[in-house]
Design an enzyme around this catalytic site. Sequence first.
Site, PDB file in Angstrom:
ATOM      1  N   CYS A 192       9.606  -7.579  -4.138  1.00  0.00           N
ATOM      2  CA  CYS A 192      10.933  -7.548  -3.507  1.00  0.00           C
ATOM      3  C   CYS A 192      11.951  -6.976  -4.499  1.00  0.00           C
ATOM      4  O   CYS A 192      11.808  -7.136  -5.707  1.00  0.00           O
ATOM      5  CB  CYS A 192      11.430  -8.940  -3.139  1.00  0.00           C
ATOM      6  SG  CYS A 192      10.154 -10.118  -2.798  1.00  0.00           S
ATOM      7  N   GLY A 243      -7.968  -2.774   0.722  1.00  0.00           N
ATOM      8  CA  GLY A 243      -8.950  -2.004   1.482  1.00  0.00           C
ATOM      9  C   GLY A 243     -10.363  -2.539   1.476  1.00  0.00           C
ATOM     10  O   GLY A 243     -11.293  -1.816   1.850  1.00  0.00           O
TER      11      GLY A 243
HETATM   12  C1  LIG Z   1       0.748  -7.531   7.984  1.00  0.00           C
HETATM   13  C2  LIG Z   1       0.746  -7.744   6.506  1.00  0.00           C
HETATM   14  C3  LIG Z   1       1.599  -8.680   5.923  1.00  0.00           C
HETATM   15  C4  LIG Z   1       1.585  -8.896   4.539  1.00  0.00           C
HETATM   16  N1  LIG Z   1       2.419  -9.827   4.013  1.00  0.00           N
HETATM   17  C5  LIG Z   1       2.383 -10.078   2.671  1.00  0.00           C
HETATM   18  C6  LIG Z   1       3.210 -11.098   2.099  1.00  0.00           C
HETATM   19  O1  LIG Z   1       3.958 -11.818   2.775  1.00  0.00           O
HETATM   20  N2  LIG Z   1       3.142 -11.272   0.749  1.00  0.00           N
HETATM   21  C7  LIG Z   1       2.309 -10.540  -0.059  1.00  0.00           C
HETATM   22  O2  LIG Z   1       2.292 -10.773  -1.274  1.00  0.00           O
HETATM   23  N3  LIG Z   1       1.502  -9.587   0.465  1.00  0.00           N
HETATM   24  C8  LIG Z   1       1.531  -9.350   1.803  1.00  0.00           C
HETATM   25  N4  LIG Z   1       0.706  -8.383   2.341  1.00  0.00           N
HETATM   26  C9  LIG Z   1      -0.166  -7.590   1.433  1.00  0.00           C
HETATM   27  C10 LIG Z   1      -1.596  -8.142   1.397  1.00  0.00           C
HETATM   28  O3  LIG Z   1      -1.627  -9.470   0.931  1.00  0.00           O
HETATM   29  C11 LIG Z   1      -2.503  -7.257   0.508  1.00  0.00           C
HETATM   30  O4  LIG Z   1      -1.987  -7.220  -0.803  1.00  0.00           O
HETATM   31  C12 LIG Z   1      -2.573  -5.831   1.021  1.00  0.00           C
HETATM   32  O5  LIG Z   1      -2.607  -5.833   2.426  1.00  0.00           O
HETATM   33  C13 LIG Z   1      -3.797  -5.082   0.480  1.00  0.00           C
HETATM   34  O6  LIG Z   1      -4.995  -5.667   0.902  1.00  0.00           O
HETATM   35  P1  LIG Z   1      -5.797  -5.176   2.250  1.00  0.00           P
HETATM   36  O7  LIG Z   1      -5.938  -3.707   2.166  1.00  0.00           O
HETATM   37  O8  LIG Z   1      -7.090  -5.933   2.211  1.00  0.00           O
HETATM   38  O9  LIG Z   1      -4.943  -5.589   3.410  1.00  0.00           O
HETATM   39  C14 LIG Z   1       0.710  -8.153   3.718  1.00  0.00           C
HETATM   40  C15 LIG Z   1      -0.153  -7.208   4.307  1.00  0.00           C
HETATM   41  C16 LIG Z   1      -0.147  -7.002   5.678  1.00  0.00           C
HETATM   42  C17 LIG Z   1      -1.099  -5.998   6.286  1.00  0.00           C
END
Ligand SMILES: Cc1cc2nc3c(=O)[nH]c(=O)nc-3n(C[C@H](O)[C@H](O)[C@H](O)COP(=O)(O)O)c2cc1C
Length: 325
Positions: free
Chosen positions: A141, A255
Site C-alpha cells: 500500500c 502463479g
Molecule cells: C482477488 C485477489 C485478492 C488479493 N488480495 C490480497 C490481499 O488482500 N493482501 C495481499 O497481501 N495479497 C492479496 N492478493 C495477492 C495474493 O495473495 C498473491 O500474492 C498473488 O495473487 C500471487 O499469487 P497467485 O498467482 O497464486 O494468485 C490478492 C490476489 C487476488 C487475486
Amino acid sequence: MADVTVPQAAPAPDLSVRIGSATLRAPVIAASGCYNKGDEFGRLTDVGRYGAITLKSITRYPRLGNDMPRLAMTPAGLLNAIGLQGPGLDHFLHHVAPALQDVPTAVIASAAGFSVDEFVTVAAALDGLPNVVAIELDVSCPNVEREGRCFAADAASLAQVVAAVKQRVRLPVIPKLMPNVTDIRPIARAAQDAGADAISLINAVRGLVIDVERAQPVLANAAGGLTGPAIRPIAVHAVWEAAQVVTIPIIGMGGIAEGTDALEFLFAGATAVAIGTANFRRPDVHLRVLEAIEREMFRRGCRRVGELTGLANPGFAGPRPAAGL
Ligand SMILES: Cc1cc2nc3c(=O)[nH]c(=O)nc-3n(C[C@H](O)[C@H](O)[C@H](O)COP(=O)(O)O)c2cc1C
C-alpha cells in the site's frame, strides 16, 4: 524356524516447516485475499492438511474498495483492482476473529495500512488471536507519510514499518514484498535487517487491460494487479534473488497451479509456497500440490521437505534442515 524378515515401513516424510517461531504442518499455504478463512472450501477439500490459511488483509478502517469492474481475465492470469475492500479492524475483531478457533489449520493474519501507525495498530490487535501463528504485512500500500510510494518499494519505508511492528508484536512478522521494484535484493535485506522473521513474495504485478471497442481501460481503476501463471517466472526469479541475500525463510507465490510450479519455488529457495488465483479454478489445488511435493521427496529420498529448498540455487543463503535430522 526359518528367519522371517519383516519389511520396515518407511518413516513418513516430514512436511513441516518453520517460519520464525511458528511450525506449519505443511509447506503449502492459502494466499491472502483468495481464501477468506476457508469455511467455503471445507466441503470441497481437506483444509486441515494445509500448512496455513492467510486471511484477507485487514485495514484499520472499513474500505469499500475500488469501483467496479474490478476483475479482468487475461490470457494467462487475472487482473484485479479490489482495493483492499473490507469491514475494517473493529468489525473483524468482533465478528470474524472468534470463529478463527474453528479453522482446522494454522492461520496467518494479514495487516494492511497507509501509515506506520496503522500497521502497528492492526498488527498488534491481530497478535494473540485464536489459531493465529504469524502476521503477514501487506506492505504494497502507498505510504501516505512518505510521498505516497508503496512501503515495499522503498527499503527505508519497509524497514520502518517492520521495525515498528516487531516492537509491538510477539508472533513472527512476515512482510510481503512486491515485484514492482528495480532490485528485490536490497528490499529483502532491509526486511531482514529490520527484524522480519520471514518474507513472502510476490504480491501482484502491476498491469492494465484496455477494452479496444470502448477505447477505455477494462477496470474502473484502470491499472490492477496481475496474478496467476503469467507472473510465475517473475516470482521464481524474485525468490531466487532474495534467497541469495537473506537467511530467513521465504514464502514463495505467484502463479502456482501444479506441483511442478511449487517445486520451482522450493528449488529457487522458498521454504514454503502459497497459492491464490489457481484456487478459484480448482479449490483442491493445495492438496494436489502438496501430494506432488511428497512424491518429489520420495523420488529424491528426502525425509524433510526443507531438503528441497534452494536445490537449484547455487547462491542460496537461507535455512536448511539441521544435518542428521
Ligand atoms: C482477488 C485477489 C485478492 C488479493 N488480495 C490480497 C490481499 O488482500 N493482501 C495481499 O497481501 N495479497 C492479496 N492478493 C495477492 C495474493 O495473495 C498473491 O500474492 C498473488 O495473487 C500471487 O499469487 P497467485 O498467482 O497464486 O494468485 C490478492 C490476489 C487476488 C487475486
